[in-house]
Design a protein around this motif. Structure first.
Motif, PDB file in Angstrom:
ATOM      1  N   GLY A  43      43.487  -6.023 -19.944  1.00 58.76           N
ATOM      2  CA  GLY A  43      42.522  -5.122 -20.553  1.00 58.76           C
ATOM      3  C   GLY A  43      41.396  -4.735 -19.610  1.00 58.76           C
ATOM      4  O   GLY A  43      41.009  -3.564 -19.527  1.00 58.76           O
ATOM      5  N   LYS A  44      40.867  -5.702 -18.855  1.00 57.86           N
ATOM      6  CA  LYS A  44      39.743  -5.422 -17.956  1.00 57.86           C
ATOM      7  C   LYS A  44      40.168  -4.465 -16.847  1.00 57.86           C
ATOM      8  O   LYS A  44      39.464  -3.480 -16.561  1.00 57.86           O
ATOM      9  CB  LYS A  44      39.231  -6.734 -17.361  1.00 57.86           C
ATOM     10  CG  LYS A  44      38.099  -6.562 -16.371  1.00 57.86           C
ATOM     11  CD  LYS A  44      37.667  -7.904 -15.797  1.00 57.86           C
ATOM     12  CE  LYS A  44      36.586  -7.716 -14.733  1.00 57.86           C
ATOM     13  NZ  LYS A  44      36.185  -9.023 -14.131  1.00 57.86           N
ATOM     14  N   GLU A  45      41.309  -4.740 -16.224  1.00 57.33           N
ATOM     15  CA  GLU A  45      41.755  -3.901 -15.112  1.00 57.33           C
ATOM     16  C   GLU A  45      42.161  -2.510 -15.592  1.00 57.33           C
ATOM     17  O   GLU A  45      41.883  -1.506 -14.922  1.00 57.33           O
ATOM     18  CB  GLU A  45      42.922  -4.570 -14.378  1.00 57.33           C
ATOM     19  CG  GLU A  45      42.595  -5.899 -13.724  1.00 57.33           C
ATOM     20  CD  GLU A  45      41.580  -5.750 -12.600  1.00 57.33           C
ATOM     21  OE1 GLU A  45      41.403  -4.622 -12.112  1.00 57.33           O
ATOM     22  OE2 GLU A  45      40.972  -6.760 -12.213  1.00 57.33           O
ATOM     23  N   MET A  46      42.828  -2.428 -16.742  1.00 55.06           N
ATOM     24  CA  MET A  46      43.255  -1.115 -17.219  1.00 55.06           C
ATOM     25  C   MET A  46      42.060  -0.283 -17.681  1.00 55.06           C
ATOM     26  O   MET A  46      42.057   0.949 -17.534  1.00 55.06           O
ATOM     27  CB  MET A  46      44.268  -1.273 -18.354  1.00 55.06           C
ATOM     28  CG  MET A  46      45.032   0.001 -18.660  1.00 55.06           C
ATOM     29  SD  MET A  46      45.827   0.745 -17.205  1.00 55.06           S
ATOM     30  CE  MET A  46      46.910  -0.563 -16.672  1.00 55.06           C
ATOM     31  N   THR A  47      41.026  -0.925 -18.228  1.00 56.83           N
ATOM     32  CA  THR A  47      39.801  -0.191 -18.558  1.00 56.83           C
ATOM     33  C   THR A  47      39.158   0.358 -17.298  1.00 56.83           C
ATOM     34  O   THR A  47      38.632   1.482 -17.292  1.00 56.83           O
ATOM     35  CB  THR A  47      38.818  -1.114 -19.301  1.00 56.83           C
ATOM     36  OG1 THR A  47      39.423  -1.579 -20.522  1.00 56.83           O
ATOM     37  CG2 THR A  47      37.532  -0.387 -19.631  1.00 56.83           C
ATOM     38  N   ARG A  48      39.225  -0.427 -16.219  1.00 60.31           N
ATOM     39  CA  ARG A  48      38.697   0.058 -14.935  1.00 60.31           C
ATOM     40  C   ARG A  48      39.473   1.281 -14.467  1.00 60.31           C
ATOM     41  O   ARG A  48      38.897   2.246 -13.963  1.00 60.31           O
ATOM     42  CB  ARG A  48      38.778  -1.054 -13.895  1.00 60.31           C
ATOM     43  CG  ARG A  48      38.227  -0.650 -12.539  1.00 60.31           C
ATOM     44  CD  ARG A  48      38.554  -1.700 -11.491  1.00 60.31           C
ATOM     45  NE  ARG A  48      37.963  -1.344 -10.216  1.00 60.31           N
ATOM     46  CZ  ARG A  48      36.896  -1.906  -9.683  1.00 60.31           C
ATOM     47  NH1 ARG A  48      36.287  -2.878 -10.335  1.00 60.31           N
ATOM     48  NH2 ARG A  48      36.430  -1.524  -8.508  1.00 60.31           N
ATOM     49  N   VAL A  49      40.804   1.258 -14.634  1.00 64.89           N
ATOM     50  CA  VAL A  49      41.646   2.394 -14.240  1.00 64.89           C
ATOM     51  C   VAL A  49      41.224   3.645 -14.999  1.00 64.89           C
ATOM     52  O   VAL A  49      41.009   4.719 -14.409  1.00 64.89           O
ATOM     53  CB  VAL A  49      43.134   2.077 -14.487  1.00 64.89           C
ATOM     54  CG1 VAL A  49      43.981   3.348 -14.423  1.00 64.89           C
ATOM     55  CG2 VAL A  49      43.637   1.064 -13.474  1.00 64.89           C
ATOM     56  N   LEU A  50      41.143   3.535 -16.314  1.00 66.78           N
ATOM     57  CA  LEU A  50      40.776   4.699 -17.122  1.00 66.78           C
ATOM     58  C   LEU A  50      39.360   5.174 -16.810  1.00 66.78           C
ATOM     59  O   LEU A  50      39.096   6.389 -16.772  1.00 66.78           O
ATOM     60  CB  LEU A  50      40.907   4.352 -18.613  1.00 66.78           C
ATOM     61  CG  LEU A  50      42.329   4.020 -19.089  1.00 66.78           C
ATOM     62  CD1 LEU A  50      42.308   3.614 -20.556  1.00 66.78           C
ATOM     63  CD2 LEU A  50      43.258   5.210 -18.885  1.00 66.78           C
ATOM     64  N   SER A  51      38.444   4.251 -16.566  1.00 63.98           N
ATOM     65  CA  SER A  51      37.067   4.633 -16.225  1.00 63.98           C
ATOM     66  C   SER A  51      37.034   5.384 -14.907  1.00 63.98           C
ATOM     67  O   SER A  51      36.322   6.393 -14.771  1.00 63.98           O
ATOM     68  CB  SER A  51      36.183   3.382 -16.146  1.00 63.98           C
ATOM     69  OG  SER A  51      36.112   2.735 -17.411  1.00 63.98           O
ATOM     70  N   ASN A  52      37.811   4.905 -13.910  1.00 64.73           N
ATOM     71  CA  ASN A  52      37.854   5.608 -12.620  1.00 64.73           C
ATOM     72  C   ASN A  52      38.373   7.029 -12.790  1.00 64.73           C
ATOM     73  O   ASN A  52      37.846   7.978 -12.189  1.00 64.73           O
ATOM     74  CB  ASN A  52      38.740   4.845 -11.644  1.00 64.73           C
ATOM     75  CG  ASN A  52      38.050   3.636 -11.055  1.00 64.73           C
ATOM     76  OD1 ASN A  52      36.896   3.336 -11.386  1.00 64.73           O
ATOM     77  ND2 ASN A  52      38.734   2.928 -10.178  1.00 64.73           N
ATOM     78  N   LEU A  53      39.420   7.186 -13.596  1.00 65.66           N
ATOM     79  CA  LEU A  53      39.976   8.524 -13.815  1.00 65.66           C
ATOM     80  C   LEU A  53      38.979   9.423 -14.535  1.00 65.66           C
ATOM     81  O   LEU A  53      38.831  10.607 -14.192  1.00 65.66           O
ATOM     82  CB  LEU A  53      41.278   8.429 -14.605  1.00 65.66           C
ATOM     83  CG  LEU A  53      42.485   7.846 -13.872  1.00 65.66           C
ATOM     84  CD1 LEU A  53      43.693   7.811 -14.793  1.00 65.66           C
ATOM     85  CD2 LEU A  53      42.810   8.662 -12.617  1.00 65.66           C
TER      86      LEU A  53
END
Length: 369
Positions: free
Chosen positions: A261-271
């Protein structure tokens, strides 16, 4: 029956002796040309037949006339066999030399050109394998050149992006130290902002180094894409308001995924941050999710005007920031590289393609069973 057994025994002894001598000859000549080995094999075959025939003739006490006839027949067969073996050996040697020449050119120019002359199946298979190896090496060299280019760009941009805030911090600290500032509070706020910028850059570098080193630790759990997108939208809302960009997330289906969850939230935030920075005011950044062919596809669509086709393959490269018109005021081109690294660590795939008025980033994640 007894006579047949004796004939077979004598023939075996004579042929076996010839075969043993041939094996010794092949071992001695194993480093010579294949034509020599083929000639030895042909000679062994004829010699074995001749030795067996002579052994049987001696045991059966054949007349000298019969023995001469048999010897003449075998000798004639030997000459024909040796000539055929030498011809075949010469053809094989010529094909081998052509392959050696092509392999030598492969080592010099880096590309393999298969010989056009017909060759035995084994040499043809070797030629095909060398051709495939050449293609893989060419692709590897191209990737290496791209990585080297990305590394040079990253070092240049990181050096610039570190030097600028550090120079600003130094100037502001000297001004504060010399009591030349009318409003110290404003300088403190600016210094804090620059420190946060540097901290964000160092965090991105550390994350990218873990990805490249293969030490990124994931703790996947079953989550809803709807919740992940909701958290990312909430985090990007302030930046969107600042840029006057509208965020749209109505097309997100509540699909389950097994991700960190933490890493995938980072992915979406970067996009989302990347899309907001490149979308003009009053533009829209839309995020959606759908199930497609056994996978969950999350997409982020912006209104950046599109990316040049020649730059699309480099969008996720480390250090890529695109044309000056697309370059944000901060950042070192690490966000999208981190996106790809984290998605691939989840056995997924990150892609980008142009759409009317902008571009769309798609994350394909395996659907949980």
């Amino acid at each position: 029956m007894r006579d047949l057994l004796l004939i077979a025994l004598y023939a075996l002894l004579g042929a076996g002796a010839a075969g043993l001598l041939g094996a010794v000859a092949l071992r001695i000549l194993r480093s010579r040309s294949i034509a020599v080995s083929l000639a030895v094999v042909a000679a062994v075959a004829v010699s074995a037949m001749l030795a067996g025939t002579l052994a049987v003739a001696w045991a059966m006490f054949l007349s000298s006339h019969d023995l001469a006839v048999v010897t003449t027949v075998v000798a004639t067969a030997a000459v024909v066999s040796l000539a055929t073996a030498l011809l075949l050996g010469r053809q094989v040697v010529l094909r081998c030399r052509e392959l050696v020449r092509a392999a030598g050119e492969f080592g010099e120019v880096g590309t393999f050109t298969p010989p056009t002359v017909p060759a035995p199946a084994e040499l043809t298979a070797l030629s095909r394998e060398l051709d495939r190896t050449g293609a893989r090496l060419a692709a590897s060299r191209e990737r290496e050149r791209a990585l080297e280019t990305s590394r040079r760009e990253l070092v240049a941009w990181i050096s610039h992006d570190l030097r600028t805030p550090l120079a600003g911090l130094r100037a502001m600290s000297e001004a504060l130290e010399d009591n030349l500032v009318a409003d110290p509070t404003r300088y403190h706020r600016q210094m804090r902002a620059e420190v946060e910028r540097l901290n964000s850059m160092v965090t991105d570098l550390f994350e990218l180094s873990r990805i490249h080193a293969g030490t990124l630790s994931l703790s996947p759990t079953r989550l809803s894409v709807y919740d992940l997108v909701g958290d990312a939208l909430a985090g990007a809302d302030a930046l969107a308001r600042q840029h006057g960009v509208h965020l749209a997330g109505e097309g997100v289906a509540p699909l389950p995924v097994e991700v960190d969850g933490k890493e995938m939230t980072r992915v979406l935030s970067n996009l989302l941050v990347n899309a907001i920075r490149h979308t003009p005011a009053d533009g829209t950044v839309a995020i959606a999710a759908e199930r497609r062919a056994g996978a969950v596809v999350v997409s982020v669509t912006d209104a950046c005007g599109g990316i040049p086709e020649e730059d699309l393959p480099r969008v996720f490269d480390t250090g890529w920031r695109g044309a000056p018109a697309r370059t944000p005021p901060s950042g070192a081109g690490l966000g999208l590289a981190i996106v790809r690294g984290i998605v691939e660590a989840h056995a997924g795939q990150a892609d980008v393609h142009n759409v009317p008025g902008g571009c769309r980033f798609e994350l394909t994640l395996p659907a949980p069973v």
